[in-house]
Design a protein around this motif. Structure first.
Motif, mmCIF file in Angstrom:
data_model
loop_
_atom_site.group_PDB
_atom_site.id
_atom_site.type_symbol
_atom_site.label_atom_id
_atom_site.label_comp_id
_atom_site.label_asym_id
_atom_site.label_seq_id
_atom_site.Cartn_x
_atom_site.Cartn_y
_atom_site.Cartn_z
ATOM 1 N N ARG A 104 4.969 -0.253 -33.819
ATOM 2 C CA ARG A 104 4.493 0.159 -35.143
ATOM 3 C C ARG A 104 4.910 1.596 -35.446
ATOM 4 O O ARG A 104 5.387 1.896 -36.550
ATOM 5 C CB ARG A 104 2.958 0.056 -35.187
ATOM 6 N N PHE A 105 4.783 2.479 -34.460
ATOM 7 C CA PHE A 105 5.151 3.883 -34.667
ATOM 8 C C PHE A 105 6.628 4.011 -35.011
ATOM 9 O O PHE A 105 6.994 4.648 -36.016
ATOM 10 C CB PHE A 105 4.828 4.697 -33.414
ATOM 11 N N TRP A 106 7.493 3.422 -34.186
ATOM 12 C CA TRP A 106 8.923 3.634 -34.389
ATOM 13 C C TRP A 106 9.440 2.912 -35.636
ATOM 14 O O TRP A 106 10.340 3.412 -36.317
ATOM 15 C CB TRP A 106 9.694 3.220 -33.135
ATOM 16 N N ALA A 107 8.870 1.761 -35.962
ATOM 17 C CA ALA A 107 9.253 1.098 -37.212
ATOM 18 C C ALA A 107 8.891 1.971 -38.403
ATOM 19 O O ALA A 107 9.691 2.138 -39.344
ATOM 20 C CB ALA A 107 8.577 -0.265 -37.314
ATOM 21 N N ARG A 117 10.004 -4.596 -38.254
ATOM 22 C CA ARG A 117 9.433 -5.275 -37.087
ATOM 23 C C ARG A 117 9.652 -6.768 -37.262
ATOM 24 O O ARG A 117 9.101 -7.390 -38.154
ATOM 25 C CB ARG A 117 7.942 -4.968 -36.958
ATOM 26 N N THR A 118 10.473 -7.344 -36.401
ATOM 27 C CA THR A 118 10.721 -8.781 -36.477
ATOM 28 C C THR A 118 9.665 -9.565 -35.725
ATOM 29 O O THR A 118 9.492 -10.759 -35.958
ATOM 30 C CB THR A 118 12.113 -9.120 -35.933
ATOM 31 N N ASP A 119 8.982 -8.938 -34.803
ATOM 32 C CA ASP A 119 7.786 -9.480 -34.164
ATOM 33 C C ASP A 119 6.980 -8.282 -33.690
ATOM 34 O O ASP A 119 7.306 -7.139 -34.006
ATOM 35 C CB ASP A 119 8.126 -10.463 -33.028
ATOM 36 N N ALA A 120 5.930 -8.526 -32.920
ATOM 37 C CA ALA A 120 5.014 -7.441 -32.554
ATOM 38 C C ALA A 120 5.683 -6.348 -31.737
ATOM 39 O O ALA A 120 5.245 -5.193 -31.772
ATOM 40 C CB ALA A 120 3.818 -8.009 -31.782
ATOM 41 N N VAL A 121 6.752 -6.681 -31.002
ATOM 42 C CA VAL A 121 7.320 -5.709 -30.064
ATOM 43 C C VAL A 121 8.810 -5.470 -30.262
ATOM 44 O O VAL A 121 9.455 -4.866 -29.411
ATOM 45 C CB VAL A 121 7.058 -6.144 -28.608
ATOM 46 N N THR A 122 9.380 -5.915 -31.375
ATOM 47 C CA THR A 122 10.810 -5.751 -31.630
ATOM 48 C C THR A 122 11.022 -5.100 -32.988
ATOM 49 O O THR A 122 10.425 -5.510 -33.979
ATOM 50 C CB THR A 122 11.539 -7.106 -31.600
ATOM 51 N N VAL A 123 11.884 -4.076 -33.010
ATOM 52 C CA VAL A 123 12.177 -3.325 -34.229
ATOM 53 C C VAL A 123 13.691 -3.314 -34.409
ATOM 54 O O VAL A 123 14.428 -2.975 -33.481
ATOM 55 C CB VAL A 123 11.635 -1.887 -34.129
ATOM 56 N N LEU A 124 14.158 -3.681 -35.607
ATOM 57 C CA LEU A 124 15.594 -3.763 -35.871
ATOM 58 C C LEU A 124 15.958 -2.938 -37.099
ATOM 59 O O LEU A 124 15.170 -2.842 -38.047
ATOM 60 C CB LEU A 124 16.017 -5.221 -36.104
ATOM 61 N N PRO A 125 17.170 -2.368 -37.118
ATOM 62 C CA PRO A 125 17.609 -1.648 -38.312
ATOM 63 C C PRO A 125 17.756 -2.614 -39.485
ATOM 64 O O PRO A 125 18.182 -3.762 -39.299
ATOM 65 C CB PRO A 125 18.959 -1.052 -37.898
ATOM 66 N N PHE A 138 21.981 -1.191 -32.500
ATOM 67 C CA PHE A 138 20.995 -1.740 -31.581
ATOM 68 C C PHE A 138 19.596 -1.693 -32.182
ATOM 69 O O PHE A 138 19.324 -0.945 -33.115
ATOM 70 C CB PHE A 138 21.006 -0.971 -30.251
ATOM 71 N N GLY A 139 18.720 -2.506 -31.622
ATOM 72 C CA GLY A 139 17.314 -2.477 -31.989
ATOM 73 C C GLY A 139 16.504 -1.765 -30.928
ATOM 74 O O GLY A 139 17.043 -1.161 -29.993
ATOM 75 N N LEU A 140 15.195 -1.833 -31.066
ATOM 76 C CA LEU A 140 14.256 -1.295 -30.085
ATOM 77 C C LEU A 140 13.343 -2.431 -29.656
ATOM 78 O O LEU A 140 12.898 -3.226 -30.485
ATOM 79 C CB LEU A 140 13.421 -0.159 -30.681
#
Length: 230
Positions: free
Chosen positions: A20-23, A30-38, A44-46
């Motif tokens: 949530r912070f990095w998104a 946030r594509t799901d609870a633990v994945t963040v994509l540009p 790359f994503g996080l």
């Protein structure tokens, strides 16, 4: 076929909160609870995985975030603080233009001042700045197929041929690595690729097996290699 840097992984005490912070800070999705994509789908994503191990040392790698203007730098810092970051002191001097913060899990990152020529045209994450040797910079250049864009005084940097974020290594002295890194690289191969052959290629370049199925680069930093879903 060289692997794709799919994500920078974070071991986190609260993966969903850190996502949530990095998104929120980067303006990514946030594509799901633990994945963040540009949002443009490039680069790359996080991805955030749960770890009960407390953070005990300064990370081997951190993000350098870019700023187009002095006001944009201040806005980025203000947004980070509102989302749960805090100011930290890692020995920076008042004369240095970058601002050093830690995210809610204690991971260090810098908000770089406007006008930094090295990070021009790289994106919001200008660099993944790593503590590492010249040899590990050469390894990752060959492993990912990314050319060297800096190689001087044992400092190295690579960048995708398509541009975007640079990955840098600061050269000696390299801090000891007493435990597992909080940040690591997640590499993927096409679904039909030969994972065994790619592992052998990376091993020939200087990688070695690590615990729990991970690989270690020549400096002992963990990374993962998996085939992408079909």
């Amino acid at each position: 076929m060289t692997p794709h840097l799919a994500a920078i992984g974070f071991h986190a005490t609260d993966p969903a909160d850190l996502a949530r912070f990095w998104a929120g800070l980067l303006g990514w999705e946030r594509t799901d609870a633990v994945t963040v994509l540009p949002p443009d789908g490039k680069g790359f994503g996080l991805r955030f995985t749960e770890s009960q191990e407390p953070k005990s040392r300064q990370n081997q790698a951190h993000f350098d975030l870019t700023s187009a203007t002095p006001q944009a730098q201040q806005d980025m810092v203000a947004r980070a603080l509102e989302l749960g970051a805090r100011h930290i002191d890692i020995g920076q001097t008042p004369e240095e233009g970058h601002i050093v913060l830690a995210d809610p899990d204690g991971n260090e990152f810098c908000v770089i001042e406007a006008g930094n020529k090295f990070l021009a045209d790289t994106g919001v994450i200008g660099a993944v700045a790593c503590d590492g040797t010249q040899a590990v910079g050469y390894f990752w250049s060959k492993a990912l197929g990314w050319p060297l864009v800096w190689d001087q005084d044992e400092e190295t940097a690579i960048q995708s041929p398509q541009g975007g974020t640079k990955i840098t290594w600061g050269g000696p002295p390299v801090a000891p690595k007493p435990d597992v890194n909080r940040l690591y690289f997640e590499l993927t191969l096409p679904a039909d690729a030969d994972e065994t052959a790619e592992t052998a290629r990376l091993t020939a370049l200087g990688a070695r097996p690590g615990p729990d199925g991970v690989l270690l680069d020549p400096d002992g930093n963990e990374f993962t290699l998996r085939r992408a879903a079909a």
